[in-house]
Structures are given as C-alpha cells and as structure tokens.
Design an enzyme around this catalytic site. Structure first.
Site, PDB file in Angstrom:
ATOM      1  N   LYS A   1      14.040  -2.068  -3.956  1.00 45.93           N
ATOM      2  CA  LYS A   1      13.754  -2.968  -2.829  1.00 45.93           C
ATOM      3  C   LYS A   1      13.021  -4.169  -3.411  1.00 45.93           C
ATOM      4  O   LYS A   1      11.824  -4.098  -3.706  1.00 45.93           O
ATOM      5  CB  LYS A   1      12.873  -2.242  -1.810  1.00 45.93           C
ATOM      6  CG  LYS A   1      13.057  -2.662  -0.371  1.00 45.93           C
ATOM      7  CD  LYS A   1      12.770  -4.113  -0.081  1.00 45.93           C
ATOM      8  CE  LYS A   1      11.298  -4.411   0.081  1.00 45.93           C
ATOM      9  NZ  LYS A   1      11.019  -5.870   0.208  1.00 45.93           N
TER      10      LYS A   1
ATOM     11  N   GLY B   1       2.510  -4.853  -6.719  1.00 48.57           N
ATOM     12  CA  GLY B   1       2.189  -5.764  -5.625  1.00 48.57           C
ATOM     13  C   GLY B   1       0.709  -5.731  -5.334  1.00 48.57           C
ATOM     14  O   GLY B   1      -0.105  -5.420  -6.220  1.00 48.57           O
ATOM     15  N   SER B   2       0.357  -6.022  -4.096  1.00 51.36           N
ATOM     16  CA  SER B   2      -1.056  -6.133  -3.746  1.00 51.36           C
ATOM     17  C   SER B   2      -1.722  -4.757  -3.652  1.00 51.36           C
ATOM     18  O   SER B   2      -1.061  -3.746  -3.391  1.00 51.36           O
ATOM     19  CB  SER B   2      -1.175  -6.855  -2.403  1.00 51.36           C
ATOM     20  OG  SER B   2      -0.490  -6.120  -1.419  1.00 51.36           O
TER      21      SER B   2
ATOM     22  N   GLU C   1      -3.590  -3.786  -1.296  1.00 47.35           N
ATOM     23  CA  GLU C   1      -3.509  -3.309   0.096  1.00 47.35           C
ATOM     24  C   GLU C   1      -2.221  -2.524   0.304  1.00 47.35           C
ATOM     25  O   GLU C   1      -2.236  -1.417   0.841  1.00 47.35           O
ATOM     26  CB  GLU C   1      -3.543  -4.490   1.088  1.00 47.35           C
ATOM     27  CG  GLU C   1      -4.849  -5.281   1.114  1.00 47.35           C
ATOM     28  CD  GLU C   1      -5.104  -6.096  -0.161  1.00 47.35           C
ATOM     29  OE1 GLU C   1      -4.124  -6.557  -0.792  1.00 47.35           O
ATOM     30  OE2 GLU C   1      -6.278  -6.260  -0.536  1.00 47.35           O
TER      31      GLU C   1
ATOM     32  N   GLY D   1      -0.437  -1.292  -2.041  1.00 47.75           N
ATOM     33  CA  GLY D   1      -0.521  -0.143  -2.959  1.00 47.75           C
ATOM     34  C   GLY D   1      -1.116   1.072  -2.266  1.00 47.75           C
ATOM     35  O   GLY D   1      -0.661   2.202  -2.465  1.00 47.75           O
TER      36      GLY D   1
ATOM     37  N   GLU E   1       1.119  -0.770  -9.949  1.00 45.02           N
ATOM     38  CA  GLU E   1       0.617  -1.925 -10.704  1.00 45.02           C
ATOM     39  C   GLU E   1       0.108  -2.910  -9.666  1.00 45.02           C
ATOM     40  O   GLU E   1       0.905  -3.570  -8.987  1.00 45.02           O
ATOM     41  CB  GLU E   1       1.743  -2.588 -11.507  1.00 45.02           C
ATOM     42  CG  GLU E   1       2.369  -1.712 -12.548  1.00 45.02           C
ATOM     43  CD  GLU E   1       1.458  -1.412 -13.722  1.00 45.02           C
ATOM     44  OE1 GLU E   1       0.313  -1.911 -13.755  1.00 45.02           O
ATOM     45  OE2 GLU E   1       1.894  -0.658 -14.594  1.00 45.02           O
TER      46      GLU E   1
ATOM     47  N   CYS F   1      -0.349 -10.892 -11.969  1.00 45.31           N
ATOM     48  CA  CYS F   1      -1.451  -9.940 -11.732  1.00 45.31           C
ATOM     49  C   CYS F   1      -2.411  -9.910 -12.905  1.00 45.31           C
ATOM     50  O   CYS F   1      -3.594  -9.684 -12.727  1.00 45.31           O
ATOM     51  CB  CYS F   1      -0.951  -8.547 -11.372  1.00 45.31           C
ATOM     52  SG  CYS F   1       0.625  -8.120 -12.009  1.00 45.31           S
TER      53      CYS F   1
ATOM     54  N   GLU G   1      -8.966 -11.345  -6.025  1.00 43.47           N
ATOM     55  CA  GLU G   1      -7.765 -11.913  -6.625  1.00 43.47           C
ATOM     56  C   GLU G   1      -7.273 -13.058  -5.732  1.00 43.47           C
ATOM     57  O   GLU G   1      -7.059 -12.870  -4.538  1.00 43.47           O
ATOM     58  CB  GLU G   1      -6.681 -10.842  -6.735  1.00 43.47           C
ATOM     59  CG  GLU G   1      -5.457 -11.364  -7.454  1.00 43.47           C
ATOM     60  CD  GLU G   1      -4.396 -10.304  -7.641  1.00 43.47           C
ATOM     61  OE1 GLU G   1      -4.029  -9.655  -6.648  1.00 43.47           O
ATOM     62  OE2 GLU G   1      -3.924 -10.151  -8.775  1.00 43.47           O
TER      63      GLU G   1
HETATM   64  P1  ADP Z   1       2.437  -9.798  -2.502  1.00 43.02           P
HETATM   65  O1  ADP Z   1       1.025  -9.874  -2.046  1.00 43.02           O
HETATM   66  O2  ADP Z   1       2.636 -10.025  -3.946  1.00 43.02           O
HETATM   67  O3  ADP Z   1       3.432 -10.398  -1.558  1.00 43.02           O
HETATM   68  P2  ADP Z   1       3.016  -7.274  -1.445  1.00 43.02           P
HETATM   69  O4  ADP Z   1       2.219  -6.147  -1.916  1.00 43.02           O
HETATM   70  O5  ADP Z   1       2.844  -7.792  -0.066  1.00 43.02           O
HETATM   71  O6  ADP Z   1       2.775  -8.330  -2.532  1.00 43.02           O
HETATM   72  O7  ADP Z   1       4.581  -7.045  -1.663  1.00 43.02           O
HETATM   73  C1  ADP Z   1       5.111  -6.452  -2.809  1.00 43.02           C
HETATM   74  C2  ADP Z   1       6.339  -5.674  -2.427  1.00 43.02           C
HETATM   75  O8  ADP Z   1       5.958  -4.670  -1.481  1.00 43.02           O
HETATM   76  C3  ADP Z   1       7.421  -6.492  -1.729  1.00 43.02           C
HETATM   77  O9  ADP Z   1       8.703  -6.032  -2.153  1.00 43.02           O
HETATM   78  C4  ADP Z   1       7.195  -6.181  -0.267  1.00 43.02           C
HETATM   79  O10 ADP Z   1       8.377  -6.308   0.498  1.00 43.02           O
HETATM   80  C5  ADP Z   1       6.777  -4.737  -0.338  1.00 43.02           C
HETATM   81  N1  ADP Z   1       5.993  -4.284   0.826  1.00 43.02           N
HETATM   82  C6  ADP Z   1       5.169  -5.009   1.619  1.00 43.02           C
HETATM   83  N2  ADP Z   1       4.668  -4.242   2.608  1.00 43.02           N
HETATM   84  C7  ADP Z   1       5.163  -3.001   2.429  1.00 43.02           C
HETATM   85  C8  ADP Z   1       5.016  -1.740   3.123  1.00 43.02           C
HETATM   86  N3  ADP Z   1       4.247  -1.632   4.199  1.00 43.02           N
HETATM   87  N4  ADP Z   1       5.681  -0.676   2.646  1.00 43.02           N
HETATM   88  C9  ADP Z   1       6.447  -0.762   1.539  1.00 43.02           C
HETATM   89  N5  ADP Z   1       6.649  -1.906   0.870  1.00 43.02           N
HETATM   90  C10 ADP Z   1       6.015  -3.014   1.295  1.00 43.02           C
END
Ligand code: ADP
Length: 481
Positions: free
Chosen positions: A175, A228-229, A231, A233, A250, A284, A383
């Site tokens: 995804k 990703g973030s 939160e 995570g 990560e 990151c 961050e």
């Molecule tokens: P950023 O802050 O870098 O946008 P996110 O953590 O929001 O990072 O997003 C990183 C990935 O996680 C993206 O592919 C996003 O679509 C996915 N993502 C965001 N929210 C959710 C969720 N609730 N469950 C699973 N995947 C998510």
C-alpha cells in the site's frame, strides 16, 4: 504517462477500485492535478491478501533461491533501463529535484541487485545437541507481507521492502502513500515484466485510513512493515498485536549532528546543510538538530549561516538543492513551527532563497537555520519533516551525549570530531540505530542495517540484517539412534 484509473494490481491484473473512486495526483511544484489513482479499500485488500496467500504455495514457493534472484536481477536491470522516465515521474509526484530523484531510482535498482545476490544465501544453522540427535535451524519466509510505505522516498522504499521480502520467498501486498504512488505503480509493472509471478506482488493504492487500515488489520497477513509517522506507527503496531503478527516500524527521528571544537568545520557544515535540505528535509533520518560546542559557536554558526543562505529552492526541473514539500498540509505544518519559534523569540539565523521556478501555487518552504534553541523547545524535540535546522549549544562531551539522547527519538546521529577515542566513546553512548562519524548519510546505504530505538521504531531494514526480519526460524530436532 497514461492515467491510472486502474492502479490496483491483484494476481497479475490491473484493475480500478470496485467503488470506481479515484484520488487526484498533484504535483507539489505547482499544486496541479496531473493524474489519478484508484481509491482501493477493504474489498481490494481482501482479494490482494487472498492472491498473495495463494501465490505462496504456487511457483514462487518452489523456486530455488537463485531463480528468485534472477528475476530480481532482471527487475534491477529494467529499473535502470527506465531510470529517466521513473526519475521524472518521481520528481513530478514528490517534488524532489530531478537529480535527487535519479539517485533514488538508482538506489531502487541497487536494492534489487543487493537482495538478488542474497536470495541463494539464506543459510540455516546446525546446533550441537545431545548424543543421538541432529538439530537444524531452517530460515523460512514469513508468508504474506503487508507493506505500508510513505511518500518521501516511494521508489527506494519499494526496493527497500520488496527486495528482501522477495529474496526470502515471501509474497507481498503493498500500500503506497496516497500522496506519491506513481513510481510504485510503474515499478510494479516492471516487476511483472521481469517475471515476478502473478499474486507474488500485489499493489493496492488508496487512503491510509481505508486501504492501509484494512491491510494492517487483515488476519491473512503474516508480517507488517511500516514506514511513516510515529502516530500511525502506534496504530499499525496495535493492529499487529490484535493479530499477533510481527511488525517492523521505521518511524520518525530528531537526529543530532554533534559538532566538537576539533572537527573539520568546512566538511561538517556543508554536510549538515546538505542533509537537512535534501528531499526538503523530509527524511526520517535527517539531522535536524545541530549540537555545537560552545567554544566554537560563533565561527561554526557563521559557516552554517553562509551555507544555508546559499541554498536555493525551486521546481524539480530547475534541479536546485531543495524542492517543495509534499503538500499544503506539510507546508502549513512547517510554517507553523517557524511561526511559533518567532513568537517564542528564537532567532532566524539564516534562510535559503526562492528561485523564480518556485511559483506561488507550489508547496515551497525556505530552508531555515534557527538558534540558539533551548533543549526543551519543540524545535529541539519534535520531528518537523521540513528543511528546518535547530542550533543547540553544549559545553562538554557529557552534555552533548545527554542532549543527543534527550528526545523521544533514536534513529541516527552524526559525530564530528578529529579525536579518534572520542569518536568511538560518543558513538557507543548514543541511543540510536546508526552513527556516522565525520560523514552523514540520510536515506542512503543499501548495505547498512537501518532502524531506530525508542519512538523511532523497531526492527531493521536494509543490509543483510533485513533478511532476518523477513524470515522466521524453524528448529528441527531429529533423534537418529
Ligand atoms: P506521513 O506523516 O509521512 O504522511 P503517515 O504515517 O501518515 O506518514 O503515512 C505513511 C503511510 O501510512 C501512508 O502509506 C499512509 O497511507 C499510511 N497510513 C496512514 N494512516 C494509516 C492508518 N490509519 N492505517 C494504516 N495505514 C495508514
């Protein structure tokens, strides 16, 4: 590039979302929509996971390691053949300067090359045990891997996660981020062309809270990899816990660059500014705090100021040091940090300048050096994910280590000193996953195990270390007397 209404790839077939919905693809350089992608959700994820499960016991499961490696070598070669087009697409989709995009595509190819070479070297162990017994430890694939990746380095994240997963015989549902899926679509096409069998690599484009959530919660997924973030995570790890599956996370960072009085100022200052402006600071592992020894504050900060003032920001095609950030939300987020710093009386020491290619509708931010920043301030703790560098001072080695370790994060650190004993002493005391001494590599280094501690996540990607994450041991105990 044609439009991508059919950007979902399940069992070797491209399809639209069942709902028929799409998401607009915008260019961060001008805010214009230049394509669409399918808005996949739970129904597509369900089918993709089923296809990945089926493919595990298909040809992929029976191929020898070297045969998987050959497919991956072919994919690596195809990526290099398509480098120009892929880099242009990546630059358009993410806003990064074209030469940074090219470097990313080269890295993507390198990931497949590196892990192709490892595919026939997934070794087990023989353990001496009691008389009359033979004990072997096999390494087996995890199974169906759910990969959720971010928008900052989409192509190279594709290589970083899919490379080790395929090398070890897993199947995948990917995804990509809704803000930058285009290169992943292209790379999936190349993977198919290279001979990755149907069902082994499935792609579901869509929103995080729909497709991403469905994938992370899916009971048919055996392993999750998320970048990703912090939160999100937490959400992913909670979903993994509900299904009792392992996950690699990560997450973010607030990585320190520690500059001692005896360092090579020129090299340190140039690298530190390069790293925080690379990818507009949206890395990151970006070194976003520079810890400067008090005795060299004036001359070193002067040097940082002149380097930061030289940074030019512009459109990807202008190929300057810094491009726009990914979207409006990110632009406002970075600006919010700068506004609050102003309210709190923190001085802007230097800013980069806007090139004429940085138009008013693009998501541009001027790279900014601020300081001195108190260690408790949000600029020193949170961050930002933008080209913002906070200068913090320290008196001695002990204080530098305490400040460096004094955030919730622990991803990467840079140590700048010519004193060899200090280099190692400090490196050993830093609570991070990677330490660079007199150099700093944000985002690079395919061979180098990478990952964090604390809120920067857990598990390791990259290098041979990643192969351990994507496999699980089975201990076989035979009694033979
Ligand atoms: P950023 O802050 O870098 O946008 P996110 O953590 O929001 O990072 O997003 C990183 C990935 O996680 C993206 O592919 C996003 O679509 C996915 N993502 C965001 N929210 C959710 C969720 N609730 N469950 C699973 N995947 C998510």
């Amino acid at each position: 590039m044609h439009t991508c209404e059919q950007s979902i790839f399940i069992e070797g077939v491209w399809e639209p979302a069942l709902s028929g919905s799409t998401l607009a693809v915008k260019s961060p350089a001008d805010g214009e929509t230049f394509n669409v992608i399918s808005k996949g959700a739970k129904p597509e994820v369900d089918r993709a996971v089923a296809a990945a499960r089926k493919a595990l016991s298909g040809t992929w499961g029976t191929l020898a390691g070297f045969e998987r490696g050959r497919v991956m070598c072919k994919l690596s070669a195809l990526i290099l053949e398509n480098c120009v087009e892929l880099a242009e697409l990546e630059a358009r989709d993410t806003g990064k300067p074209i030469s940074q995009a090219r470097t990313d595509i080269q890295s993507t190819a390198r990931y497949f090359e590196f892990y192709a070479g490892a595919a026939d070297k997934i070794l087990g162990d023989v353990i001496p045990f009691l008389d009359g017994y033979q004990v072997m430890v096999h390494r087996e694939p995890r199974g169906v891997c759910g990969m959720i990746i971010p928008w900052n380095y989409p192509a190279s994240m594709f290589g970083r996660t899919i490379g080790p997963a395929l090398a070890t015989g897993n199947t995948v549902v990917l995804k990509p981020a809704e803000d930058a899926s285009m290169s992943c679509i292209y790379l999936t096409k190349l993977a198919h062309e290279a001979g990755v069998p149907p069902g082994v690599l499935n792609l579901v484009t869509g929103l995080g809270e729909e497709a991403g959530a469905a994938l992370s919660q899916h009971p048919g997924v055996d392993f999750l990899s998320f970048t990703g973030s912090s939160e999100v995570g937490t959400i992913i790890q909670t979903a993994a816990a509900m299904n009792h599956v392992p996950c690699v996370l990560e997450l973010g960072g607030k990585s320190p660059q520690i500059v001692f009085a005896d360092s090579d100022f020129e090299r340190a200052a140039q690298t530190i500014v390069n790293v925080i402006t690379q990818n507009a600071g949206q890395t990151c592992s970006a070194g976003s705090r520079v810890l400067v020894q008090q005795s060299i504050y004036d001359p070193f900060v002067e040097l940082l100021k002149s380097k930061m003032s030289n940074v030019r920001v512009g459109a990807p095609s202008a190929d300057l040091q810094c491009g726009p950030v990914i979207n409006k939300t990110q632009q406002l987020k970075v600006q919010g940090f700068l506004d609050r710093a102003h309210t709190d009386g923190i001085e802007v020491l230097a800013q980069g300048s806007m090139d004429e290619s940085a138009g008013p509708t693009g998501y541009f931010v001027r790279p900014t050096l601020l300081g001195p920043v108190p260690t408790t301030h949000e600029l020193a703790q949170q961050e930002i994910f933008g080209p913002v560098l906070a200068v913090i001072t320290f008196e001695d080695e002990a204080e530098a280590i305490a400040i460096a370790n004094g955030t919730n994060y622990g991803l990467v650190a840079g140590v700048w000193t010519e004193n060899g004993a200090r280099q190692m002493r400090v490196a050993k005391k830093l609570r991070v996953g990677q330490v660079f001494i007199n150099n700093y590599g944000a985002g690079g280094g395919i061979e180098l195990p990478f990952g964090g501690v604390k809120r920067s996540g857990h598990g390791r990607e990259k290098g041979l270390e990643a192969l351990k994450e994507y496999t699980v041991t089975k201990t076989i105990v035979q009694k033979h007397d």
